[in-house]
Motif scaffolding. Sequence first.
Motif, PDB file in Angstrom:
ATOM      1  N   GLN A 166       0.821  -1.215   0.000  1.00  0.00           N
ATOM      2  CA  GLN A 166       0.000   0.000   0.000  1.00  0.00           C
ATOM      3  C   GLN A 166       0.852   1.260   0.000  1.00  0.00           C
ATOM      4  OE1 GLN A 166      -3.403  -0.287   2.650  1.00  0.00           O
ATOM      5  NE2 GLN A 166      -3.279  -2.516   2.644  1.00  0.00           N
ATOM      6  N   LEU A 282     -15.516  -5.589   1.025  1.00  0.00           N
ATOM      7  CA  LEU A 282     -14.316  -4.764   1.118  1.00  0.00           C
ATOM      8  C   LEU A 282     -13.205  -5.489   0.401  1.00  0.00           C
ATOM      9  CD1 LEU A 282     -12.655  -4.934   4.659  1.00  0.00           C
ATOM     10  CD2 LEU A 282     -14.116  -6.717   3.720  1.00  0.00           C
ATOM     11  N   ASP A 286      -7.821  -3.434   1.708  1.00  0.00           N
ATOM     12  CA  ASP A 286      -8.443  -2.598   2.732  1.00  0.00           C
ATOM     13  C   ASP A 286      -8.498  -3.337   4.067  1.00  0.00           C
ATOM     14  OD1 ASP A 286      -9.662  -0.315   3.741  1.00  0.00           O
ATOM     15  OD2 ASP A 286     -11.681  -1.057   3.305  1.00  0.00           O
TER      16      ASP A 286
END
Length: 554
Positions: A166, A282, A286
């Motif tokens: 990320q 989701l 996440d």
Amino acid sequence: MVKPVILTVDDDPEVLQAVSRDLRYQYGDRFRIVRADSGIAALNVVQQLKLRNEPIALFLVDQRMPQMGGVEFLEQAKDIFPDAKRALLTAYADTDAAIKSINSAKLDYYLLKPWNPPEERLYPVLDDLLDDWLLAFRPPFEGIRVIGNRWSPFSHQVKDFLARNQIPYKWLDIELEEDAAKLVKYAEGDGREQLPLVLFPDGSQLIQPSNLQIATKIGLQTQAERPFYDLAIVGAGPAGLAAAVYGASEGLNTVLIEREAPGGQAGTSSRIENYLGFPVGLSGSDLARRAVTQARRFGVEILTPQAVTGVRLQDPYRVLELVDGSEISCHALLIATGVSYRWLNIPGAEKLTGAGIYYGAAMTEAITCRNEEIYLVGGANSAGQAAMYFSKYANKVIMLVRGESLSSSMSQYLIDQIAATENIKVCTGCSVVEVKGDEHLEEIVIAHTQTGQTETVPARSLFIFIGAIPKTDWLDGVIQRDVQGFIITGPDLMHNSKPPQGWHLERSPFLLEASVPGIFAAGDVRHGSTKRVASGVGEGAIAIQFVHRYLSNV
């Protein structure tokens, strides 16, 4: 936000100092004033600013300079920063040259020396130029940039590592982006064979970096802060993350070791829709991001990328041997390394991995598949989730499923979604038996079970979701595993009501305990586990209960 640059160039030190002073007085609060004492030096500065992604708003350059005059410099600089405004400082005798350069160097304005007072003869002109530039200015991306080739396995590795951890980045394909080749040249690389080139906001760069090199550069923790922990967890998928959160929140000094990126295989999932408490679903990334934040808040040390190569017993400690040669000791060890997709063992597959053949969702490749026809191999939930995700980008998604239907391996909600998506085609009784291509994937050979025939079709992207195998070779000779490598735990270790060989405690192994006391397993790596995200989270949480019971008697 980084301040745009005003670059002034003059070979006369006194003039350069004076013009820099006047520019800084009027514009220093909004722009960064950079100066150079020659055209050659200025060109190097311009290239470095381009590498750092710092925009240049204005060139203010003297005409008469040795080796490289102002007009010659501007002609070269405009190719690097074509949108920057260009102004020439000239003596009266050079006005003819300035006028002629309006076309060749795309000159916006020329000013006569001296420019005093600047309030009358300098600032009004530059104000207009800078206001005009600001109207069209769009702030550049200030994060990491990766320059590479779509078909390069090295490039895919870098993109996948950054995405799964990320870390925001911008991808520049050297085949499609005009600026990409220029940046490689300015970085003094040896050419395309040296790609990918990774550019960092501070101006530094790495060529064909390893995951560890990138991790060190961006500040990921790869080394443990202490030699001993109450609990060491290997694997940061849903089970490992859940165990870390519950272990640390209940007072255990906890370290979590992950070889690739937090989230594990689940972290690559584009959409998890059957996880309790998230009615609209989701993404796996996440879920991983939330869990990592939660774990760190409770004080968990997360080492990534870091790999465990072995474990030895030194009662009452379990000692982990890491790939970099260091060691970590712990009282209790939880193994939650999950599983990996089985490799496609067919002709041509190994050579083309990362160059058109990808394992897992590889969401970093989705945009490059825009308007293309792509193939997915597999019929379980992970393949279905990926098909739904890629259908947003690809012109057509073709699922190759070995079985007769999806119903035996995929959740019904996904089957219904796939059936309702026009650009997804499910081909049952189909398998890939060969892949072809020189530099990248070009064709795949599909075998049809029902007819016994094969067909060769053009293909640029093939995503593999077949089977699941644990990577537990590093545990060989330490704990009991089944023939496939899954860790045997709890009641499955008992034979005729007797504990496993070498078990020296009076009690039987706990539910999630392996054949060595104090070593536990949770999630997909455990023999007999349910391969679902919620199950992994549940086992990770439950394992901490048994860790506490074990530690109470250590």
